[in-house]
Write a protein that holds these residues in place. Structure first.
Motif, PDB file in Angstrom:
ATOM      1  N   ALA A   1     -16.401 -12.369   7.817  1.00  0.00           N
ATOM      2  CA  ALA A   1     -15.698 -13.337   8.663  1.00  0.00           C
ATOM      3  C   ALA A   1     -15.086 -12.684   9.897  1.00  0.00           C
ATOM      4  CB  ALA A   1     -14.606 -14.037   7.860  1.00  0.00           C
ATOM      5  N   GLU A   2     -15.091 -11.368   9.910  1.00  0.00           N
ATOM      6  CA  GLU A   2     -14.498 -10.592  11.001  1.00  0.00           C
ATOM      7  C   GLU A   2     -13.014 -10.934  11.176  1.00  0.00           C
ATOM      8  OE1 GLU A   2     -17.137 -11.348  14.333  1.00  0.00           O
ATOM      9  OE2 GLU A   2     -18.521  -9.790  13.634  1.00  0.00           O
ATOM     10  N   ILE A   3     -12.330 -11.001  10.029  1.00  0.00           N
ATOM     11  CA  ILE A   3     -10.881 -11.155  10.005  1.00  0.00           C
ATOM     12  C   ILE A   3     -10.329 -10.142   9.008  1.00  0.00           C
ATOM     13  CG2 ILE A   3     -10.858 -13.586  10.692  1.00  0.00           C
ATOM     14  CD1 ILE A   3     -10.564 -14.399   7.816  1.00  0.00           C
ATOM     15  N   SER A   4      -9.049  -9.925   9.042  1.00  0.00           N
ATOM     16  CA  SER A   4      -8.466  -8.942   8.127  1.00  0.00           C
ATOM     17  C   SER A   4      -8.450  -9.479   6.702  1.00  0.00           C
ATOM     18  CB  SER A   4      -7.037  -8.609   8.558  1.00  0.00           C
ATOM     19  OG  SER A   4      -6.191  -9.725   8.343  1.00  0.00           O
ATOM     20  N   LYS A   5      -8.377  -8.556   5.751  1.00  0.00           N
ATOM     21  CA  LYS A   5      -8.252  -8.958   4.356  1.00  0.00           C
ATOM     22  C   LYS A   5      -6.973  -9.776   4.176  1.00  0.00           C
ATOM     23  CE  LYS A   5      -8.149  -7.127  -0.343  1.00  0.00           C
ATOM     24  NZ  LYS A   5      -8.237  -5.902  -1.170  1.00  0.00           N
ATOM     25  N   GLY A   6      -5.916  -9.384   4.866  1.00  0.00           N
ATOM     26  CA  GLY A   6      -4.664 -10.138   4.824  1.00  0.00           C
ATOM     27  C   GLY A   6      -4.838 -11.558   5.341  1.00  0.00           C
ATOM     28  N   GLY A   7      -5.685 -11.711   6.366  1.00  0.00           N
ATOM     29  CA  GLY A   7      -5.975 -13.037   6.901  1.00  0.00           C
ATOM     30  C   GLY A   7      -6.677 -13.913   5.874  1.00  0.00           C
ATOM     31  N   VAL A   8      -7.612 -13.316   5.138  1.00  0.00           N
ATOM     32  CA  VAL A   8      -8.285 -14.063   4.068  1.00  0.00           C
ATOM     33  C   VAL A   8      -7.264 -14.446   3.004  1.00  0.00           C
ATOM     34  CG1 VAL A   8     -10.019 -13.976   2.235  1.00  0.00           C
ATOM     35  CG2 VAL A   8     -10.525 -12.962   4.466  1.00  0.00           C
TER      36      VAL A   8
END
Length: 178
Positions: A36-43
């Motif tokens: 998703a090209e987002i941080s793990k924290g964002g997920v």
């Protein structure tokens, strides 16, 4: 209703894509974040666990199915022809979530198994309501399922063979309806 944040959508889409390509075991939160090209924290902000991702995919699947069932029931060509004609298409939201549920069902996740049973029964009920004959309705559904399977087979043989045959298969649907 407010539109979900873009990161949430990207994470859910990545989750479903990974289920398709890697299966349930290979679909980790880290892999979702990377895809998703987002941080793990964002997920994890949107989905506190892998189970929460599965639940969100299940909700999206049910919503897509409910929309599809309305369209199918109201189709001018009738539910049977609509089902077979649209079984050939892939890449839709319904297809994305359907494959995600298949992969989760293959890992024995009962909510996915139940959701697939529900939508298959709903499709069959619409076809049977139009056709009136149980076995003819089942044959129509199997034509659609066969087309769906072959649309996912790599290479050109299936697409070339069955894409050309779709009008004749729809003629068969009409004969089964009669």
């Amino acid at each position: 209703m407010a539109r979900p944040p873009k990161a949430r959508e990207k994470a859910l889409t990545a989750y479903c894509e990974l289920l398709r390509s890697e299966g349930e075991r290979g679909t980790t939160v880290d892999a979702v974040a990377a895809r998703a090209e987002i941080s793990k924290g964002g997920v994890l902000y949107h989905f506190p666990s892998k189970e929460a991702l599965a639940e969100a995919a299940l909700d999206a699947f049910r919503a897509a199915c409910e929309r599809d069932l309305v369209i199918m029931a109201e189709a001018p060509e009738g539910p049977s022809r609509h089902y077979v004609r649209t079984s050939w298409t892939s890449g839709s939201d319904l297809d994305t979530y359907y494959v995600a549920m298949l992969r989760l069902a293959q890992s024995s996740w009962q909510p996915a198994i139940d959701a697939l049973a529900w939508v298959h029964q709903a499709w069959l009920d619409l076809i049977r309501g139009e056709v009136g004959n149980r076995h003819a309705a089942e044959a129509i559904m199997l034509i659609g399922e066969g087309l769906y399977h072959h649309s996912a087979v790599p290479g050109e043989w299936s697409r070339g063979t069955f894409a050309r045959s779709l009008p004749k298969l729809l003629d068969q649907v009409d004969r089964l309806k009669a």
